[in-house]
Motif scaffolding. Structure first.
Motif, mmCIF file in Angstrom:
data_model
loop_
_atom_site.group_PDB
_atom_site.id
_atom_site.type_symbol
_atom_site.label_atom_id
_atom_site.label_comp_id
_atom_site.label_asym_id
_atom_site.label_seq_id
_atom_site.Cartn_x
_atom_site.Cartn_y
_atom_site.Cartn_z
ATOM 1 N N GLY A 107 -16.745 -5.409 -1.889
ATOM 2 C CA GLY A 107 -17.310 -6.034 -0.701
ATOM 3 C C GLY A 107 -16.764 -5.378 0.549
ATOM 4 N N ASP A 108 -15.784 -4.491 0.347
ATOM 5 C CA ASP A 108 -15.217 -3.743 1.467
ATOM 6 C C ASP A 108 -15.800 -2.339 1.415
ATOM 7 O OD1 ASP A 108 -13.761 -2.406 3.341
ATOM 8 O OD2 ASP A 108 -11.806 -2.705 2.394
ATOM 9 N N SER A 113 -15.541 0.084 3.677
ATOM 10 C CA SER A 113 -14.927 1.069 4.575
ATOM 11 C C SER A 113 -14.967 2.440 3.927
ATOM 12 C CB SER A 113 -13.451 0.748 4.829
ATOM 13 O OG SER A 113 -13.214 -0.620 4.791
ATOM 14 N N ARG A 148 -13.152 4.905 5.361
ATOM 15 C CA ARG A 148 -11.824 5.414 5.666
ATOM 16 C C ARG A 148 -11.812 6.896 5.979
ATOM 17 N NH1 ARG A 148 -8.039 1.721 1.814
ATOM 18 N NH2 ARG A 148 -8.715 -0.194 2.789
ATOM 19 N N GLY A 149 -12.746 7.312 6.819
ATOM 20 C CA GLY A 149 -12.711 8.682 7.288
ATOM 21 C C GLY A 149 -13.420 9.669 6.372
ATOM 22 N N ARG A 188 -20.386 -4.873 10.378
ATOM 23 C CA ARG A 188 -19.139 -5.584 10.648
ATOM 24 C C ARG A 188 -18.631 -6.298 9.403
ATOM 25 N NH1 ARG A 188 -18.483 -6.446 16.299
ATOM 26 N NH2 ARG A 188 -17.918 -4.331 16.881
ATOM 27 N N ASN A 241 -17.567 -3.934 6.884
ATOM 28 C CA ASN A 241 -16.724 -2.911 7.509
ATOM 29 C C ASN A 241 -17.243 -1.510 7.202
ATOM 30 O OD1 ASN A 241 -14.531 -2.757 9.314
ATOM 31 N ND2 ASN A 241 -13.309 -1.802 7.724
ATOM 32 N N PHE A 256 -1.834 0.540 3.074
ATOM 33 C CA PHE A 256 -3.052 0.467 3.870
ATOM 34 C C PHE A 256 -2.966 -0.799 4.694
ATOM 35 C CE2 PHE A 256 -4.041 3.033 0.209
ATOM 36 C CZ PHE A 256 -4.752 4.090 0.755
ATOM 37 N N ARG A 290 -9.988 5.102 10.799
ATOM 38 C CA ARG A 290 -8.658 5.099 10.219
ATOM 39 C C ARG A 290 -7.789 6.152 10.861
ATOM 40 N NH1 ARG A 290 -7.670 8.536 4.776
ATOM 41 N NH2 ARG A 290 -8.408 10.529 5.574
ATOM 42 N N GLU A 292 -1.620 4.168 6.127
ATOM 43 C CA GLU A 292 -2.941 4.319 6.706
ATOM 44 C C GLU A 292 -3.302 3.054 7.466
ATOM 45 O OE1 GLU A 292 -5.440 6.764 3.828
ATOM 46 O OE2 GLU A 292 -6.947 5.519 4.820
ATOM 47 N N VAL A 341 -6.270 1.076 8.916
ATOM 48 C CA VAL A 341 -7.712 1.064 8.741
ATOM 49 C C VAL A 341 -8.292 0.058 9.712
ATOM 50 C CG1 VAL A 341 -9.567 0.938 7.070
ATOM 51 C CG2 VAL A 341 -7.252 1.468 6.306
ATOM 52 N N SER A 342 -9.370 0.443 10.354
ATOM 53 C CA SER A 342 -9.950 -0.421 11.381
ATOM 54 C C SER A 342 -10.848 -1.491 10.763
ATOM 55 C CB SER A 342 -10.754 0.453 12.347
ATOM 56 O OG SER A 342 -11.484 -0.348 13.217
ATOM 57 N N TYR A 343 -10.572 -2.747 11.068
ATOM 58 C CA TYR A 343 -11.453 -3.851 10.697
ATOM 59 C C TYR A 343 -11.757 -4.647 11.948
ATOM 60 C CZ TYR A 343 -10.584 -2.954 5.788
ATOM 61 O OH TYR A 343 -10.527 -2.361 4.568
ATOM 62 N N ALA A 378 -11.098 -7.484 2.375
ATOM 63 C CA ALA A 378 -10.337 -6.289 1.994
ATOM 64 C C ALA A 378 -8.992 -6.686 1.396
ATOM 65 C CB ALA A 378 -10.134 -5.398 3.211
ATOM 66 N N SER A 422 -7.608 -3.768 -1.091
ATOM 67 C CA SER A 422 -7.755 -2.439 -0.488
ATOM 68 C C SER A 422 -6.896 -2.294 0.766
ATOM 69 C CB SER A 422 -9.224 -2.109 -0.213
ATOM 70 O OG SER A 422 -9.834 -3.090 0.574
ATOM 71 N N ILE A 423 -6.305 -3.402 1.269
ATOM 72 C CA ILE A 423 -5.240 -3.304 2.266
ATOM 73 C C ILE A 423 -4.093 -4.211 1.840
ATOM 74 C CG2 ILE A 423 -6.671 -2.680 4.262
ATOM 75 C CD1 ILE A 423 -6.760 -5.557 5.091
#
Lengths: 328, 554
Positions: free
Chosen positions: A177-178, A180, A182-183, A273, A276, B76, B240, B266, B268-270, B279, B284-285
């Motif tokens: 569900g995430d 991202s 991450r670049g 949003r 993410n 993270f 990130r 890292e 990470v932007s949320y 997350a 994942s974080i």
């Protein structure tokens, strides 16, 4: 009336039609770019203050304003801006201090990938549902599909997204569900799992809408005299639907799908949003919220391009499906 | 400039001894005493003055902060991170953005999670006898990540750059009394002030004061040079930023090896609270700031702890001191009596906060902050009586200006709504006026019968807070509060080196503000973070993030 014989009338006319359309689009965009520039000039933003910060001395701010050419008259600034913009110099974000163009390119690619994934779900599912409903007007498959699509239209996208996250990510642990990145650069083979839930969320809203358009269109076509003639001629139903009804019935829904592409690429702010996902919609929303002028200008230009292009594409597809338009 | 270092040290140690005798007489808490000696650069002197039993306690408390750290791993973090510009560390404008620089650069000193000042690139420091020159002895054997050896040149470069108005650094405003720095030898630097500033050393931990190398050509994106434990290996704006460990950092871990313990960090932007929660749930974080509203959801996650941390961050009702009706002290008092502070904490922060006493110096969050507080109790009867004495028996109408929800994510609006509802029973009728340009006009006069709502984050010292926003004519004095007694006390407080006297002066100032001041401050809120139970990391009350000594259980 004299109809001149022509080796390839359709192709030539089509090309001319597209060129004429493109010309109109360019003029539209030019006019809109002037409007954007005037509007962004009216906004109460002092660029030098945003770049140098509240601690800067008035002298330093004045020097920077001079250096950026911000004290020149409006038309001069517009010409400078638009020529730089066309050459790919989109300036530096006030908020982040980095180049706008690479960031927009990156986010645009992400959004386009997600939009394609969503479209790949939306088009077959909604057309199929709409056709089934239209062919079974007022019988139970129609009822189920009509009510279902009404529900899917009315539920806000973040609710759909949350339900999907709770179900597939937290409950079944099937999909993340995430989303991202991450670049990383988005890559369908590698990231498809991250794209599934946001794509389905975006699809749910549109599937209902497009299925309803398809249904109405199908019903109208099936009710038209030429289809009745075909049926009375004793053609098998399969042939009637596939060879005669479908092409006309798809004109309206396909046009709708194409115009919605702009929304699928640039308008998924809430979905981006929630999951993410680094798309272009949230980048633009942030820019607007934080008075990041170069980013606002870039976003407005992109948004206009998207709308104008998808509208143009819709026109072309419409013309392809409906020959009467081309000679109009 | 000539001065006798040995004499300065002797004078300094005498001051520490004096503070110690105040401590043994119970006039200073142990934390205050240790803080004071650390601020004078005599942390070790201070600890040694304690009894052996107390020394053991201090050491135990410090050791209990960690088990045996494990090396390796990547964290993270979705917390306290922003990619607003950090291309010049001297011009940072937010704590969150400063956290990007903090992993890469060191400061001369550091304020730990207990808010105690500790040596960092400066090993020790001492004020001259007249208190105007501070001599810093620098750490040796420190290398920048681009290869340069750290020495006095870098400190002189950084300090002189910070005080130069062309740099546009917030340092020049916050420490306007610093005039510059001068090299004494390779590892000794003098920093000069034009008045005695007892809290001077704290300003060296302002987030803009990261030490940059003397050969820094500018543009931190291109040249992220620093002495810190990590280097930036990838940065994608708004997505990130990745830091990887350096092998030659000067700081040592509990195992005697070089810090950091982690291989990489890292950020990470949320942007969305739910996305952050999700997350965290997925693992994942491992670290995330967690709003009070999501406390239960975070607490329900397995392997995750919800950790509140008290801060000095506050919401503030701004009464323009020079405008009607706030010129009348009875009206200010009546206004302050309208609020039930605990209700605010319970409804706004779901219990995560402590009531405040209408001044900004949160207990325990500032050196010397007065511990005994008596926040006003809500008392409408008294409020109405004061209002009628002041000629407003029928109350009055008020326009409440606050930061528009679009501009601050809706942070201030609940405070404005709360005030409106609490003022109504006293007959003060409030019209809410959200304003997207609040910060454009917050320092101006608003005209009579206006009230403002804004918020402040905690500062390092009471002096910093007061000199920014409460001294007459101060740059950010939003209330236009102007009180001669207060100003004099503040000047004395800044110049006094005796801790007991300073504590008294601070108490007088906070009392003045409480009783007569033009601000209503209902609460000091608590921040909270959700942390993986495997992560060993202490949250800083000021939202500073430094991963140099964080570690992950395997």
């Amino acid at each position: 009336m004299v109809v001149t014989a022509h080796s390839n009338p359709t192709g030539n006319n089509m090309l001319r039609f597209i060129l004429r359309r493109l010309g109109t689009l360019l003029i539209t965009m030019l006019v809109l770019s002037i409007l954007i520039f005037i509007l962004s000039d009216v906004m109460p933003i002092e660029p030098a203050l945003m770049i140098l910060g509240r601690e800067s001395t008035p002298e330093a701010r004045a020097a920077l304003t001079e250096q950026l050419g911000l004290n020149k008259p409006l038309p001069e600034r517009y010409v400078a801006w638009i020529s730089r913009f066309i050459q790919g110099d989109w300036g530096e974000s006030y908020r982040m201090g980095v180049e706008v163009l690479p960031l927009v390119q990156r986010r645009f690619t992400n959004s386009l990938t997600l939009a394609m994934m969503a479209a790949a779900i939306i088009v077959p599912v909604s057309l199929l549902l709409g056709i089934i409903a239209g062919l079974n007007e007022s019988r139970w498959p129609d009822r189920v599909i009509s009510i279902g699509s009404l529900i899917s239209i009315s539920i806000p996208d973040f609710v759909v997204g949350l339900v999907l996250i709770v179900l597939f990510s937290w409950g079944l642990r099937l999909l993340p569900g995430d989303s991202s990145l991450r670049g990383d650069t988005v890559n369908l083979m590698e990231h498809w799992q991250k794209l599934v839930l946001p794509a389905i969320t975006a699809s749910v809203v549109l599937i209902g809408y497009i299925a309803r358009v398809t249904r109405v269109s199908m019903i109208e076509v099936m009710d038209s005299p030429y289809i009745r003639t075909a049926i009375l001629k004793g053609l098998p139903q399969r042939t009637v639907i596939l060879r005669h009804a479908l092409r006309n019935a798809l004109i309206a829904p396909v046009a709708v799908v194409t115009t919605q592409l702009a929304w699928l690429v640039g308008g998924l702010i809430v979905i981006e949003r929630l999951f993410n996902y680094p798309g272009i919609g949230s980048l633009f929303a942030d820019a607007a919220l934080r008075n990041d002028l170069p980013m606002i200008q870039a976003s407005a230009m992109i948004a206009i391009t998207l709308v104008v292009l998808s509208q143009g594409l819709a026109d072309v597809i419409y013309a392809l499906l409906n020959p009467r338009i081309r000679f109009g | 400039m000539k001065f006798d270092l040995r004499r300065s040290i002797r004078a300094r140690n005498d001051r520490v001894k004096e503070a110690h005798s105040q401590y043994t007489q119970g006039r200073l808490s142990r934390r205050e005493f240790l803080r004071f000696s650390a601020a004078l650069g005599a942390g070790a002197v201070g600890v040694n003055l304690l009894s052996p039993f107390e020394q053991l306690q201090v050491r135990r408390a410090r050791a209990a902060q960690g088990m045996t750290p494990v090396r390796g791993g990547t964290i993270f973090s979705g917390a306290y991170f922003s990619t607003s510009r950090f291309d010049d560390p001297a011009r940072l404008d937010s704590v969150f953005a400063s956290n990007n620089v903090r992993q890469v650069c060191d400061y001369l000193v550091t304020l730990d999670a207990d808010l105690v000042l500790r040596p960092s690139l400066a090993e020790s420091w001492t004020p001259s006898e007249d208190g105007l020159t501070w001599t810093f002895t620098l750490r040796q054997g420190v290398k920048f990540n681009h290869g340069k050896t750290f020495n006095a040149d870098d400190v002189v470069f950084t300090i002189n750059r910070l005080v130069n108005p062309d740099t546009s650094s917030a340092f020049a405003g916050a420490a306007s009394y610093v005039t510059g720095a001068e090299k004494v030898d390779d590892y000794t630097v003098n920093i000069f002030t034009n008045r005695v500033a007892a809290d001077f050393v704290y300003t060296l931990f302002l987030y803009v004061a990261a030490i940059l190398p003397a050969d820094w050509p500018g543009d931190f994106f291109a040249n992220p040079w620093g002495t810190g434990p990590f280097t930036i290996t990838d940065f994608v704006p708004d997505e990130r930023i990745r830091f990887e460990r350096r092998d030659d950092y000067w700081g040592l871990g509990a195992d005697g090896q070089a810090l950091p313990y982690l291989d990489a960090v890292e950020f990470v932007s949320y942007q969305d609270d739910l996305a952050r929660l999700n997350a965290m749930a997925e693992g994942s974080i491992q670290l995330s700031n967690a709003s009070a509203e999501l406390r239960e959801q975070y607490s329900a996650l397995s392997g995750v702890s919800y950790v509140p941390v008290q801060t000095g961050n506050l919401d503030i009702a701004v009464m323009k001191y020079n405008e009607e009706p706030w010129t009348d002290p009875r009206i200010r008092e009546a206004f302050k009596l309208c609020f039930d502070r605990q209700t605010y904490i319970d409804t706004r922060f779901l219990g995560l906060g402590i009531p405040a006493d209408d001044h900004p110096i949160a207990p325990g969050m500032y050196p010397l902050s007065p511990a005994d507080q008596s926040p006003r109790q809500q008392n409408y009867e008294q409020a109405r009586q004061l209002l009628s004495e002041a000629g407003f028996a029928d109350g009055f109408d008020l326009t409440l200006l606050y930061i528009d929800p679009q501009s601050d994510g809706g942070y201030t609006e609940p405070f404005a709504v709360f005030m409106a509802s609490q003022l109504e029973p006293a007959g003060i009728r409030v019209t809410l006026q959200p304003d997207p340009d609040y910060w454009g006009k917050w320092l101006a006069d608003w005209g009579p019968f206006h009230l403002g709502a804004s918020n402040w984050s905690q500062k390092n010292t009471a002096s910093e807070m007061f000199n920014l926003a409460y001294r007459s004519g101060a740059v950010w004095n939003e209330t236009h509060w102007s009180n001669e007694e207060f100003d004099n006390l503040l000047t004395q407080f800044d110049q006094e080196l005796d801790q007991e006297k300073r504590a008294g002066q601070l108490k007088q100032m906070t009392d003045l503000l409480r009783n007569e001041g033009p601000v209503m401050i209902p609460a000091f809120r608590q921040d909270a973070a959700a942390m993986s139970e495997k992560l060993h990391y202490r949250l800083h009350p000021q939202s500073f993030v430094w991963m140099g000594d964080a570690w992950l259980e395997t």
